[in-house]
Structures are given as C-alpha cells and as structure tokens.
Design a protein around this motif. Structure first.
Motif, short mmCIF file in Angstrom:
data_model
loop_
_atom_site.label_atom_id
_atom_site.label_comp_id
_atom_site.label_asym_id
_atom_site.label_seq_id
_atom_site.Cartn_x
_atom_site.Cartn_y
_atom_site.Cartn_z
N ASP A 169 0.81 -1.22 0.00
CA ASP A 169 0.00 0.00 0.00
C ASP A 169 0.85 1.27 0.00
N ASP A 170 1.98 1.25 0.71
CA ASP A 170 2.79 2.47 0.77
C ASP A 170 3.42 2.80 -0.58
N LYS A 171 3.77 1.77 -1.36
CA LYS A 171 4.33 2.01 -2.69
C LYS A 171 3.26 2.53 -3.66
N VAL A 172 2.05 2.02 -3.51
CA VAL A 172 0.95 2.52 -4.34
C VAL A 172 0.68 3.99 -4.02
N LEU A 173 0.73 4.33 -2.74
CA LEU A 173 0.51 5.72 -2.34
C LEU A 173 1.57 6.64 -2.93
N GLU A 174 2.81 6.17 -2.97
CA GLU A 174 3.89 7.00 -3.51
C GLU A 174 3.74 7.25 -5.01
N GLN A 175 3.06 6.36 -5.71
CA GLN A 175 2.88 6.51 -7.14
C GLN A 175 1.59 7.25 -7.51
N SER A 176 0.83 7.67 -6.53
CA SER A 176 -0.47 8.27 -6.80
C SER A 176 -0.36 9.77 -7.00
N ALA A 177 -1.42 10.33 -7.61
CA ALA A 177 -1.51 11.78 -7.77
C ALA A 177 -1.69 12.47 -6.43
N LEU A 178 -2.26 11.78 -5.45
CA LEU A 178 -2.41 12.35 -4.11
C LEU A 178 -1.05 12.66 -3.50
N PHE A 179 -0.10 11.76 -3.69
CA PHE A 179 1.25 11.97 -3.17
C PHE A 179 1.90 13.18 -3.86
N GLN A 180 1.70 13.29 -5.15
CA GLN A 180 2.26 14.43 -5.89
C GLN A 180 1.60 15.74 -5.45
N ARG A 181 0.33 15.67 -5.15
CA ARG A 181 -0.36 16.86 -4.67
C ARG A 181 0.22 17.31 -3.33
N ALA A 182 0.53 16.36 -2.47
CA ALA A 182 1.12 16.70 -1.17
C ALA A 182 2.52 17.27 -1.33
N ASN A 183 3.30 16.72 -2.26
CA ASN A 183 4.65 17.24 -2.47
C ASN A 183 4.65 18.67 -3.01
N ARG A 184 3.58 19.04 -3.68
CA ARG A 184 3.49 20.42 -4.18
C ARG A 184 2.95 21.39 -3.13
N GLY A 185 2.73 20.88 -1.92
CA GLY A 185 2.25 21.74 -0.85
C GLY A 185 0.77 22.05 -0.88
N LEU A 186 -0.02 21.22 -1.56
CA LEU A 186 -1.45 21.46 -1.67
C LEU A 186 -2.25 20.80 -0.55
N LEU A 187 -1.57 20.07 0.33
CA LEU A 187 -2.27 19.42 1.45
C LEU A 187 -1.79 19.97 2.79
N ASN A 188 -1.43 21.21 2.82
CA ASN A 188 -1.07 21.84 4.09
C ASN A 188 -2.31 21.96 4.98
N ASN A 189 -2.11 21.71 6.27
CA ASN A 189 -3.19 21.77 7.25
C ASN A 189 -4.30 20.77 6.95
N VAL A 190 -3.93 19.66 6.34
CA VAL A 190 -4.90 18.60 6.02
C VAL A 190 -4.29 17.26 6.39
N TRP A 191 -5.05 16.44 7.11
CA TRP A 191 -4.66 15.07 7.41
C TRP A 191 -5.39 14.11 6.48
#
Length: 501
Positions: free
Chosen positions: A345-367
């Motif tokens: 599951d962790d490798k799938v998460l790393e390949q997802s668009a959600l992970f890329q969104r977080a790396n771009r700082g779009l998930l600040n103040n969000v769990w």
C-alpha cells in the motif's frame, strides 16, 4: 449487383419454364467433355464455348440477338419453397415498390460443381449478363428498389423490453441494475450526447437506454458476455464493445462532475464532519486500498501476483490495486487505479496523484487518515502499531478506526454494488482501469443519491483487508509529535484539541 443464394435451375426446371428450346442449342457436347465452361464478352459479342460447341457469328445480327435473348431468359428467380425453408431470423426480404413480389434476378447456366463454388466465376457471369442486357437495347427502366439481404441473427429482447417498461417493479429494477429508475434515467440523459449513434441504411442504431443498460448490468452482475448477450438480444462482441464505450463515456463525461478533489469550501465541510465524528481536527479524507482479481497477464506476470489472496484462497491469484480517498459520506474524492497487486500500500501511495499533490504543498493543514499499511508522514495520520499501547494510544486508535471504517465500508459497498469487481473479469488489462474508474463514478452517483443496496446482495460479499506493514512505518519526526499531541487531547480534553500541522 447482388447474386442470390438460391440454387440454380436444373434441366427439368428449365424444360418446364421453357418447353420449346432453341434449335441452336440442341448440339450436345461429347460425353467426357465438361459442361459450359465460361461465358465472356468479347468485342461486344457474346461467346459461348465448350469443347466442340461454338456459337459465334460477328456478322450475323440475328444470331447475336437471339443469343442475347437466351441469356436474358436464363435469369434465376428465387424459389419460394427455398425461401420458406430458410430461418426467419436470417432473412430480410426485399421491399416492394409496386404491385407484386420483387426478386433479385441473376443469370444462371448449368455448371460443374467446382465452377459453382468459384465466386470469381459467379461474379464474372453476373457482369456478363448485365452487359448483354444493356447491349441488347433493354431500356434501363427504373428498377424497383430492393433491400440488401443481411445476415443478422434475430435474438430475443424480451427481458430488456420487460425491464424497460414503465410498469416494471422498482425493486426488481434496482436489484438488476443496483440503482433506481430515476438514477438510471439521469445517467442516460448525461451520456446521451456522447454515446448516441445514428441509424444506417443497413440497420437501426442501438438505443441509448439499451447501451447504458448493457454496461451497467454487466458491471453490476459480473456475468460473462455470453449471458449479457442473451439478456439483451445482442451479439457478444457488440456487448463487449458497448461496455467499453459506455465506460469511456462515463470517465470523460461524468468523472469531472462526480469524482473530483474538493475545493476549499467543500474541504472545510469535510474537516468539520470528520471532526464531529471522531474529534480529530483537519481530517480531509480517509485512504483505503483494495485489490481487484484479474486473469494472469502474459507480460510481467510476477508483478501482479497477490500473495495474500493466494494464501487465503489456496489458489494462485493475480490482482491490480485500487486506492481511494473518501469523504464522510463514502464518496470518492480521489482514486488511483491499476498498479500491480504485488505492490504494498505504501508504494501505491507514492505513485499516486495524491502523493504528488502533497509534495506540491497542496495538502497543508490537512490530514489523510490511513491504515497500518501506509507510513506516518506530515500529511498522513495512521494508528499506533507497536505492542503494549497506553490508554492514550489505544483511545487514539479507536478514533482513527472510526475514520478508517468510513473508507473501508465505502469500498465494501463498491464491490457489493458492482459484482464485476469480485471475480476475474474478461476485460483486457490495459482496458481495465477505465472500467474500474467507471465503477467508482457510478458508485459516487449512487452514494450522492442515497441509493440502498439490496440486503441479499449486501450480505453475499465480505471485504478482506490486505494491508502489509511498510518497511519504514515512520517518515517524519514532526508527524510523531503531532500524533502524540492529538492522542493526548482526545483522552484528556474531551475529544478536542489542535494539531501541530
């Protein structure tokens, strides 16, 4: 010109229709010579040849005209008895433009068996007869319009006609298509501009409602295409094509409206709803990953091997993954489909668009709340996994479990509603992500419209958790402190408090 498929006239039939044969044709060929071999047009004169029979007179217009009359008279008319013996489902009769029956004529001669089976000779004779009639001065009068004979099998559509009738019971319709008539009609209206086809000269187009019904029933039941074909009275390949076309239309047309990452206003509402449910602030979604069984692929088969399914079912299993983020209502806000089943599951998460969104700082103040299969990160909140938990940690895990249960239950309803996700499908691996994406979109539509799954269907499937602990379960020291602080507030401050985000 179309040549009829009825048999040629025999010699007895010829003598019955033409009792006075022409004397020029009384000469018989030798016993060992083959019958009439060929007939061709040469210098605007018809030449009929056998081994020792030649009728050719370029200077005599009388003989030439008579030969042309003979050939014109040798046109075959369809035998009504043969017409009756043919199955009704395989015959489309010509249309009548005037009084009396309309037939498709074709020139005929007595032929050897090998020559009859040669399509080139048939086409050549057909063209020759047409030219001979035109050369004889036959007026090309307006011929009655005829309809092509189509090899279309007539299949029963009784089941679909009954389901599409307005008086069909709502409960039975919902059991077959996993949605109410109102929701089904809404989906048809949304897809109509994209999947509508025009009628052609050869056949009428399949209606939009039937196209959508074929796709949804196939997704809902997961039945083989041969059974879908029997239900809707369509060919197997046609049903397969319809499923892919409608799924692609759902992806392009409905996904932008019904499966999108929430905007700021909706994200704020999601945070409030999750906090009201669990007491944990700033939760923007619940993550869950499931596996969809597939047939063993021909390429990179080891990558799709599913160890957990193989151990549980005592049978070699292959799968692909579907990762989704859901809101408090069980509606998907993000999906990642198609990675091989051997990936944790962790490798799938790393390949997802959600992970890329977080790396771009779009998930600040969000769990994003996940299970034990994903690591603890600055934006991912997971339960404690070590032994000998304290009361604080145990209470925190219970609240995390409530949020995680929302995503798990949503995936469970997804698989219960669309039975094709429970078994190995016939869809090719490269086409499967589009089909799974369509299932997620239709799931969202049903969840938004509060569609209820039939209890018999809901109780027939059980969802198994396949998560595996990641090698690196903690990837952020800041996240450790934030999780401890949230756990402390949950236990000592009445399920309240703030996070270190």
């Amino acid at each position: 010109m179309e040549i009829s498929s009825c048999p040629f006239l025999s010699s007895d039939d010829f003598s019955q229709f033409y009792p006075t044969p022409y004397p020029e044709l009384q000469t018989s060929p030798p016993p060992n010579s083959p019958p009439w071999k060929k007939r061709r047009k040469e210098n605007d004169v018809i030449e009929i040849t056998a081994d020792d029979v030649v009728l050719k007179d370029k200077d005599s217009s009388n003989n030439n005209t008579r030969i042309k009359e003979i050939l014109s008279s040798l046109l075959m008319f369809e035998d009504e008895n043969e017409r009756e013996n043919q199955p009704e489902s395989w015959l489309i009769s010509p249309q009548n433009s005037g009084s009396g029956p309309v037939h498709t004529p074709a020139p005929q001669t007595q032929l050897a068996e090998a020559e009859v089976n040669d399509p080139k000779q048939k086409n050549k004779r057909s063209r020759t007869a047409t030219d001979s009639q035109a050369g004889a001065g036959a007026a090309p009068a307006t011929a009655p319009s005829t309809q092509r004979r189509l090899w279309v099998k007539d299949r029963s559509k009784d089941w679909w006609d009954k389901c599409s009738h307005p008086d069909y019971p709502e409960q039975e319709f919902q059991k077959s298509f996993r949605m109410s008539k109102a929701t089904f009609n809404m989906v048809c209206e949304e897809l109509e501009p994209v999947i509508t086809k025009k009628d052609t000269m050869l056949r009428a187009a399949i209606p939009v409602r039937q196209r959508v019904a074929v796709c949804i029933w196939r997704l809902a039941t997961g039945e083989p295409l041969r059974l879908v074909s029997k239900r809707f009275g369509l060919g197997i390949s046609t049903c397969h094509k319809l499923v892919l076309e409608v799924c692609a239309a759902i992806k392009t047309t409905l996904m932008p409206r019904f499966l999108q990452w929430p905007d700021d206003a909706r994200l704020s509402e999601i945070k409030d709803e999750y906090e009201l449910m669990s007491g944990i602030p700033n939760v923007g979604g619940s993550i869950y990953t499931t596996h969809i069984p597939i047939i063993a692929p021909k390429v990179n088969v080891g990558a799709y091997f599913n160890k957990r399914h193989t151990e549980r079912n005592q049978k070699t299993s292959y799968s692909i993954t579907v990762q989704g983020v859901v809101d408090p209502n069980g509606v998907f806000t993000d999906v990642c489909i198609g990675w091989p089943g051997s990936m944790p599951d962790d490798k799938v998460l790393e390949q997802s668009a959600l992970f890329q969104r977080a790396n771009r700082g779009l998930l600040n103040n969000v769990w994003m709340v996940g299970n034990s299969g994903v690591p603890l990160m600055d934006w991912v909140l997971v339960p404690y996994t070590h032994k000998n938990l304290t009361w604080t940690q145990h209470s925190f895990n219970e609240k995390i479990g409530d949020i995680q249960k929302v995503a798990r239950d949503s995936f469970c309803r997804l698989k219960r509603r669309w039975g094709c996700l429970q078994k190995r499908t016939e869809v090719k691996l490269q086409e499967l992500p589009v089909v799974l994406g369509a299932c997620c979109v239709l799931h969202n539509i049903c969840e938004m419209r509060k569609e209820v799954i039939d209890p018999e269907i809901a109780n027939s499937f059980e969802l198994f958790d396949d998560e595996m602990l990641p090698e690196n379960a903690v990837r952020s020291a800041t996240a450790i402190q934030a999780r401890d602080h949230i756990a402390h507030n949950l236990l000592h401050h009445g399920l309240g408090g703030t996070s270190f985000l």
